[in-house]
Design an enzyme around this catalytic site. Structure first.
Site, PDB file in Angstrom:
ATOM      1  N   SER A  30       0.885  -1.303  -0.054  1.00 29.24           N
ATOM      2  CA  SER A  30       0.147  -0.111  -0.146  1.00 29.24           C
ATOM      3  C   SER A  30       0.870   1.273  -0.036  1.00 29.24           C
ATOM      4  CB  SER A  30      -0.902   0.117   1.256  1.00 29.24           C
ATOM      5  OG  SER A  30      -1.477   1.148   1.330  1.00 29.24           O
ATOM      6  N   TYR A  34      -1.677  -0.968  10.439  1.00 33.48           N
ATOM      7  CA  TYR A  34      -1.713  -1.043   8.952  1.00 33.48           C
ATOM      8  C   TYR A  34      -0.452  -0.659   8.221  1.00 33.48           C
ATOM      9  CZ  TYR A  34      -3.698  -1.156   4.191  1.00 33.48           C
ATOM     10  OH  TYR A  34      -3.967  -1.249   2.745  1.00 33.48           O
ATOM     11  N   LYS A  77       2.279  -3.049   6.319  1.00 34.22           N
ATOM     12  CA  LYS A  77       2.691  -2.856   4.747  1.00 34.22           C
ATOM     13  C   LYS A  77       4.260  -2.326   4.605  1.00 34.22           C
ATOM     14  CE  LYS A  77      -1.585  -3.828   2.967  1.00 34.22           C
ATOM     15  NZ  LYS A  77      -1.542  -4.937   2.415  1.00 34.22           N
TER      16      LYS A  77
HETATM   17  P1  NDP Z   1     -11.425  -6.130   0.271  1.00 36.93           P
HETATM   18  O1  NDP Z   1     -11.757  -6.128   1.487  1.00 36.93           O
HETATM   19  O2  NDP Z   1     -12.230  -5.368  -0.987  1.00 36.93           O
HETATM   20  O3  NDP Z   1     -10.997  -7.595  -0.117  1.00 36.93           O
HETATM   21  C1  NDP Z   1      -9.933  -8.335   0.692  1.00 36.93           C
HETATM   22  C2  NDP Z   1     -10.244  -9.807   0.652  1.00 36.93           C
HETATM   23  O4  NDP Z   1      -9.382 -10.451   1.292  1.00 36.93           O
HETATM   24  C3  NDP Z   1     -11.806 -10.134   0.872  1.00 36.93           C
HETATM   25  O5  NDP Z   1     -12.029 -11.303  -0.081  1.00 36.93           O
HETATM   26  C4  NDP Z   1     -11.469 -10.608   2.305  1.00 36.93           C
HETATM   27  O6  NDP Z   1     -12.309 -11.563   2.901  1.00 36.93           O
HETATM   28  C5  NDP Z   1      -9.964 -11.344   2.249  1.00 36.93           C
HETATM   29  N1  NDP Z   1      -9.449 -11.553   3.430  1.00 36.93           N
HETATM   30  C6  NDP Z   1      -9.303 -10.628   4.421  1.00 36.93           C
HETATM   31  N2  NDP Z   1      -8.679 -11.182   5.364  1.00 36.93           N
HETATM   32  C7  NDP Z   1      -8.480 -12.429   5.238  1.00 36.93           C
HETATM   33  C8  NDP Z   1      -8.091 -13.536   5.992  1.00 36.93           C
HETATM   34  N3  NDP Z   1      -7.462 -13.313   7.299  1.00 36.93           N
HETATM   35  N4  NDP Z   1      -7.826 -14.896   5.305  1.00 36.93           N
HETATM   36  C9  NDP Z   1      -8.422 -14.861   4.134  1.00 36.93           C
HETATM   37  N5  NDP Z   1      -8.723 -13.882   3.351  1.00 36.93           N
HETATM   38  C10 NDP Z   1      -8.986 -12.802   4.154  1.00 36.93           C
HETATM   39  O7  NDP Z   1      -9.988  -5.288   0.271  1.00 36.93           O
HETATM   40  P2  NDP Z   1      -9.201  -4.442  -0.884  1.00 36.93           P
HETATM   41  O8  NDP Z   1      -9.491  -5.333  -2.236  1.00 36.93           O
HETATM   42  O9  NDP Z   1      -9.521  -3.311  -0.875  1.00 36.93           O
HETATM   43  O10 NDP Z   1      -7.747  -5.037  -0.486  1.00 36.93           O
HETATM   44  C11 NDP Z   1      -6.744  -5.965  -1.232  1.00 36.93           C
HETATM   45  C12 NDP Z   1      -5.456  -5.423  -0.825  1.00 36.93           C
HETATM   46  O11 NDP Z   1      -5.075  -4.206  -1.320  1.00 36.93           O
HETATM   47  C13 NDP Z   1      -5.313  -5.513   0.832  1.00 36.93           C
HETATM   48  O12 NDP Z   1      -3.940  -6.124   1.155  1.00 36.93           O
HETATM   49  C14 NDP Z   1      -5.110  -3.960   1.150  1.00 36.93           C
HETATM   50  O13 NDP Z   1      -4.230  -3.733   2.207  1.00 36.93           O
HETATM   51  C15 NDP Z   1      -4.548  -3.576  -0.156  1.00 36.93           C
HETATM   52  N6  NDP Z   1      -4.900  -2.109  -0.604  1.00 36.93           N
HETATM   53  C16 NDP Z   1      -6.070  -1.641  -0.711  1.00 36.93           C
HETATM   54  C17 NDP Z   1      -6.409  -0.273  -0.951  1.00 36.93           C
HETATM   55  C18 NDP Z   1      -7.692   0.245  -1.084  1.00 36.93           C
HETATM   56  O14 NDP Z   1      -7.769   1.490  -1.057  1.00 36.93           O
HETATM   57  N7  NDP Z   1      -8.681  -0.684  -1.348  1.00 36.93           N
HETATM   58  C19 NDP Z   1      -5.362   0.621  -1.351  1.00 36.93           C
HETATM   59  C20 NDP Z   1      -3.906   0.012  -0.975  1.00 36.93           C
HETATM   60  C21 NDP Z   1      -3.586  -1.360  -0.651  1.00 36.93           C
HETATM   61  P3  NDP Z   1     -13.554 -10.980   3.690  1.00 36.93           P
HETATM   62  O15 NDP Z   1     -14.270 -10.188   2.869  1.00 36.93           O
HETATM   63  O16 NDP Z   1     -14.125 -12.376   4.343  1.00 36.93           O
HETATM   64  O17 NDP Z   1     -12.881 -10.068   4.784  1.00 36.93           O
END
Ligand code: NDP
Length: 241
Positions: free
Chosen positions: A133, A146, A150
Site C-alpha cells: 500500500s 496497517y 505494509k
Molecule cells: P477487500 O476488503 O475488498 O478484499 C479483501 C479480500 O481479502 C476479501 O475477500 C477478504 O475476505 C479477504 N481477506 C481478508 N482477510 C482475510 C483473511 N484473514 N483470510 C483470508 N482472506 C482474507 O480489500 P481490497 O481489495 O480493498 O484490498 C486488497 C489488498 O489491497 C489489501 O492487502 C489492502 O491492504 C490493499 N490495499 C487496498 C487499498 C484500497 O484502497 N482498497 C489501497 C492500498 C492497498 P472477507 O471479505 O471475508 O474479509
C-alpha cells in the site's frame, strides 16, 4: 504474456483487488487457485469464472501449509488478502496490532515460504507479487498496525528478491493509493473527505481495482523478467507529488 497453462494462487480473491486480479487472470487464460475466507464469495467467484477454491482464514498461520498443499505446484503467487483495525497509536492494543500484522505480513511470508520451498525442490522458477500500500511509506493517523504491516511487507519483498534471485524467483510489491473496491467506495464516497486527497493526486482520481490488477499482472509476467525487489506505486503520481 501468454497466460495459458500458468497456474496462479491469488489470496483475498473474494472481493476487491484480489477478485479483479483473479478474474483478469482467468480471462487471459491462466488457471486460478482462489483463496479467501468467505465461502459465499468463493461460490459467487466460481459462478463468474473457473477456479480452484481454498476457503481459509489466513490468520490461522499454522494451517497455511496444510491448506495449500493440495494446490501445489503453482507458477505464481499474489498475496492480496489484507485487513485493518483503525486505532489511534495511543489506544493500539497488542492483540489487534498482532492480528493485522499476522494477516497482512506474516501470512504472506508463510505462504510464500511454502510455495518457494516447493519451487526450490522442483527446480522451478516463479514470480510473486505482494499487495502492499501507499500507506507503507506514510504515517496515517489511526493506522499504526496497517502502516507497519505494509512497510514490513515491502521489506520482506526486498529481502526475498535478494535471496531468491539466483533461483530465478522474482518478488515485487504493488503499492496502490485509495482503490474503489466496495469497501473503498464506502469509505471514500463523501466528497468532503475524498476531494482534498484527490487534489494531491496528479491524475486527480482514485483507482479502480482493475488498474491495480493490471500492474500486478505486469509484475507477474515475463514482460517484467528483469524487475525484482521493487515496490511499485500505483497511485496516479501521488508518491512524487
Ligand atoms: P477487500 O476488503 O475488498 O478484499 C479483501 C479480500 O481479502 C476479501 O475477500 C477478504 O475476505 C479477504 N481477506 C481478508 N482477510 C482475510 C483473511 N484473514 N483470510 C483470508 N482472506 C482474507 O480489500 P481490497 O481489495 O480493498 O484490498 C486488497 C489488498 O489491497 C489489501 O492487502 C489492502 O491492504 C490493499 N490495499 C487496498 C487499498 C484500497 O484502497 N482498497 C489501497 C492500498 C492497498 P472477507 O471479505 O471475508 O474479509
Amino acid at each position: 504474456m501468454d497466460w495459458t497453462g500458468k497456474r496462479v494462487l491469488v489470496t483475498g480473491a473474494g472481493k476487491g483487488i484480489g477478485r479483479a486480479t483473479a478474474v483478469m487472470l482467468a480471462q487471459r487464460g491462466a488457471s486460478v487457485v482462489a483463496l479467501t475466507r468467505n465461502p459465499d464469495d468463493l461460490q459467487s467467484l466460481q459462478q463468474e469464472m473457473k477456479c480452484e477454491p481454498i476457503c481459509m482464514d489466513l490468520a490461522n498461520l499454522d494451517r497455511i501449509g496444510e491448506e495449500v498443499a493440495s494446490a501445489l505446484p503453482v507458477d505464481m503467487l499474489v498475496n492480496c488478502a489484507g485487513t485493518t483495525i483503525l486505532q489511534s497509536f495511543i489506544s493500539s492494543t497488542v492483540e489487534d496490532f498482532t492480528h493485522v500484522l499476522n494477516v497482512n505480513t506474516v501470512a504472506p511470508m508463510v505462504l510464500a515460504q511454502v510455495i518457494v520451498r516447493d519451487w526450490l525442490s522442483r527446480g522451478l522458477k516463479g514470480a510473486i507479487v505482494n499487495v502492499s500500500s501507499d500507506a507503507a511509506r506514510r504515517g496515517l493517523a489511526n493506522h499504526t498496525a496497517y502502516c507497519s504491516s505494509k512497510a514490513a511487507l515491502d521489506a520482506i519483498t526486498r529481502v526475498m528478491a535478494v535471496e531468491l534471485g539466483s533461483a530465478g524467483i522474482r518478488v515485487n510489491s504493488v503499492n496502490p493509493t485509495v482503490t474503489l473496491t466496495p469497501m473503498g467506495e464506502l469509505a471514500w464516497s463523501d466528497p468532503l473527505k475524498a476531494d482534498p486527497v484527490k487534489a494531491r493526486i496528479p491524475l486527480e482520481r482514485f483507482l479502480s481495482p482493475n488498474e491495480v490488477a493490471e500492474a500486478i499482472l505486469f509484475l507477474l509476467s515475463d514482460e517484467a523478467s528483469m524487475v525484482t525487489g521493487i515496490s511499485l506505486p500505483v497511485d496516479g503520481g501521488l508518491a512524487v507529488s
